[in-house]
Each structure stands twice: as C-alpha cells, then as structure tokens.
Motif scaffolding. Sequence first.
Motif, short mmCIF file in Angstrom:
data_model
loop_
_atom_site.label_atom_id
_atom_site.label_comp_id
_atom_site.label_asym_id
_atom_site.label_seq_id
_atom_site.Cartn_x
_atom_site.Cartn_y
_atom_site.Cartn_z
N PHE A 25 0.85 -1.19 0.00
CA PHE A 25 0.00 0.00 0.00
C PHE A 25 0.89 1.23 0.00
N GLU A 26 0.64 2.14 -0.92
CA GLU A 26 1.40 3.39 -0.97
C GLU A 26 0.67 4.48 -0.18
N GLN A 27 1.45 5.47 0.29
CA GLN A 27 0.86 6.56 1.05
C GLN A 27 -0.16 7.31 0.20
N GLY A 28 -1.32 7.60 0.80
CA GLY A 28 -2.35 8.40 0.12
C GLY A 28 -3.34 7.59 -0.68
N GLU A 29 -3.24 6.28 -0.70
CA GLU A 29 -4.20 5.47 -1.44
C GLU A 29 -5.52 5.36 -0.69
N PHE A 30 -6.60 5.17 -1.45
CA PHE A 30 -7.91 4.84 -0.90
C PHE A 30 -8.24 3.44 -1.40
N VAL A 31 -8.17 2.46 -0.51
CA VAL A 31 -8.30 1.06 -0.89
C VAL A 31 -9.51 0.44 -0.22
N ALA A 32 -10.33 -0.25 -0.99
CA ALA A 32 -11.46 -1.00 -0.44
C ALA A 32 -11.17 -2.48 -0.53
N VAL A 33 -11.40 -3.19 0.57
CA VAL A 33 -11.20 -4.64 0.63
C VAL A 33 -12.57 -5.29 0.63
N ILE A 34 -12.84 -6.15 -0.36
CA ILE A 34 -14.16 -6.75 -0.48
C ILE A 34 -14.06 -8.27 -0.50
N GLY A 35 -15.19 -8.92 -0.25
CA GLY A 35 -15.25 -10.37 -0.25
C GLY A 35 -16.38 -10.84 0.64
N LEU A 36 -16.66 -12.13 0.60
CA LEU A 36 -17.71 -12.70 1.43
C LEU A 36 -17.40 -12.54 2.92
N SER A 37 -18.43 -12.60 3.76
CA SER A 37 -18.21 -12.62 5.20
C SER A 37 -17.35 -13.83 5.56
N GLY A 38 -16.34 -13.61 6.39
CA GLY A 38 -15.44 -14.69 6.77
C GLY A 38 -14.30 -14.93 5.81
N ALA A 39 -14.18 -14.07 4.79
CA ALA A 39 -13.12 -14.25 3.79
C ALA A 39 -11.75 -13.84 4.32
N GLY A 40 -11.73 -12.99 5.36
CA GLY A 40 -10.45 -12.52 5.92
C GLY A 40 -10.25 -11.02 5.83
N LYS A 41 -11.31 -10.30 5.46
CA LYS A 41 -11.19 -8.85 5.27
C LYS A 41 -10.82 -8.12 6.56
N VAL A 206 -20.42 -3.29 -2.16
CA VAL A 206 -19.52 -3.29 -3.32
C VAL A 206 -19.74 -2.07 -4.20
N GLU A 207 -21.01 -1.69 -4.40
CA GLU A 207 -21.28 -0.55 -5.28
C GLU A 207 -20.68 0.73 -4.72
N ILE A 208 -20.67 0.88 -3.40
CA ILE A 208 -20.06 2.06 -2.79
C ILE A 208 -18.54 1.97 -2.85
N ALA A 209 -18.01 0.78 -2.68
CA ALA A 209 -16.56 0.59 -2.81
C ALA A 209 -16.10 1.00 -4.20
N LEU A 210 -16.84 0.61 -5.21
CA LEU A 210 -16.47 0.95 -6.59
C LEU A 210 -16.62 2.44 -6.87
N GLU A 211 -17.52 3.08 -6.16
CA GLU A 211 -17.76 4.51 -6.36
C GLU A 211 -16.69 5.38 -5.72
N TYR A 212 -16.18 4.95 -4.56
CA TYR A 212 -15.30 5.82 -3.78
C TYR A 212 -13.82 5.42 -3.79
N ALA A 213 -13.54 4.14 -3.84
CA ALA A 213 -12.14 3.70 -3.73
C ALA A 213 -11.39 3.84 -5.05
N ASP A 214 -10.08 4.03 -4.95
CA ASP A 214 -9.23 4.07 -6.13
C ASP A 214 -8.74 2.66 -6.50
N ARG A 215 -8.70 1.80 -5.50
CA ARG A 215 -8.14 0.46 -5.68
C ARG A 215 -9.00 -0.55 -4.93
N ILE A 216 -9.18 -1.70 -5.54
CA ILE A 216 -9.98 -2.77 -4.94
C ILE A 216 -9.10 -4.00 -4.70
N ILE A 217 -9.21 -4.54 -3.49
CA ILE A 217 -8.57 -5.82 -3.18
C ILE A 217 -9.68 -6.83 -2.87
N GLY A 218 -9.70 -7.91 -3.61
CA GLY A 218 -10.70 -8.95 -3.41
C GLY A 218 -10.08 -10.14 -2.69
#
Length: 261
Positions: A25-41, A206-218
């Motif tokens: 992760f670089e300084q200043g990133e906006f990252v959203a972590v997504i996945g099923l409940s219990g996936a490890g987020k 997920v739809e909000i993650a895609l709207e606001y985050a610059d990067r997605i980690i699944g």
Amino acid sequence: MIQFVDVTKTYTNGTTALNHVNLTFEQGEFVAVIGLSGAGKSTLIRCINRIHDITSGTIIVDKVDVAGLRGQHIRQFRRRIGMIFQSFNLVTRTTVINNVLVSFVPGLPIWRKVTGIFRREHKIKALEALDKVGILDKAFVRVDQLSGGQQQRVALARTLAQNPDIILADEPIASLDPVTARVVMDDFKRINKEMNISVIMNIHHVEIALEYADRIIGIRKGEVVFDGITSQVTQEILQDIYGGKWEAEKAAIEEQPAYVR
C-alpha cells in the motif's frame, strides 16, 4: 508505506484467515477490501495495527517490522494509525468533544488522565477535527442525542485528532442508511485527498466501494484473488472474488432493510 510479505494468520481454532498474502500500500491510497463474510477482510486490516498478531510472514510499515514491536513502541506505532469500527466505540453519555479528546489520553501525564483536564491546545485540535467532518456545532451535545451517521463522524473526528498517517476502517457504514452512508464516505474521500491520509477500508457494499475507492482488493478464503484499480473490476471478477456467489450476494444486500444497508 505498508507491505505484507507472505503473511499468514491462523487462529487458535485452526481457521486460516489469511493465507500467504503479499500486498503493498502506498501513502495516500484509498483502498477498499471486499469479499464474502469470513473471507479474511477484517483480519487483514486488524493485522496492520497489531489488533491481531500474524502467524508467519512480515508486515512492514515505513520500514518498521510491526511484529517486532513491544510495549510502549506498539502504543507509539498505533498513534499513527486511526481505527474506525462499525460500532463507533463512543462513550454515549458524555459530549462529542469529550469523545474526541480521548484520542489525546495516551500521551497525557497520569494526573491529567485521572482528572480529565486537557490542555487548551488539545481542545482546539478536537474542535478543528470536528469542523473537518462538519459537526462542529455538535461539540457540546451528548453523543446519545446524535444520529448514527453523526456518531460515525464523531469517531472519524476522534481519529483525525491524533493526526494519523493511515486510517483503517472496518465496515464503517454497515449500520447506516444509504444516504447517511454516502455522507460519511464523502468525509473519508475528502480527508484522503486533502490530507493525503491512506484509507484502507473493509466494506460489504460493493457498489459504494467501486464509487469511492481508487483500488480494490478482493479476498476469497484468506487469499488475495484480485488487486487492481477500480475501473478494472468487472462482473466476472466479482464472481471470482465471491466464489461464484456474486449474484446471490448482491441480491441479499439489496433485500436488506435500509438501516442495515
């Protein structure tokens, strides 16, 4: 800024929450972590500030091996990392400003901790933090008189008062209605851009993650199955992240009452 090197986390019951994770992760990133409940987020986020200890591998934050920190060094390290929870973690029977002032307690002499007497500069910083999230007018209102969205903004102000380099957010909008959720997300986005604070957010929406985050980690079953910019995310990628259950997961979210979504 943050580097995961072959990180594995296995709980005492034998559950492997993270399995050989490698991320940077670089300084200043906006990252959203997504996945099923219990996936490890949540585990991924909570390992960064040592809420959870990793089983193997290395987490480096600004050239510091997080696992090697002990005692006072852990507390000093955590001062640089703000943590936002779904449950707000506020003292509801006292005022908004008192909840923000809590962020200064670790650095106070014992007599100030006991008496609850804060310096003028602390009070000014607390008020400035409340102004940044748009609730300065609520400074002397009791927290239990605020809406859920306002309470989450108090929690965000408390984090900003400690002047962090990183904000970790664990499902920060899960208990908010859709309109309020976007107000809070607007705050996160503005703070990220204007103050260059890294935001790493575990999020179910997920739809909000895609709207606001610059990067997605699944994450699926403790493993990173996608890491890329938001514009790269397709329905096929979402199906892969959610183990072929994306359509069912999406439908379940849409069927939830507004106060849950």
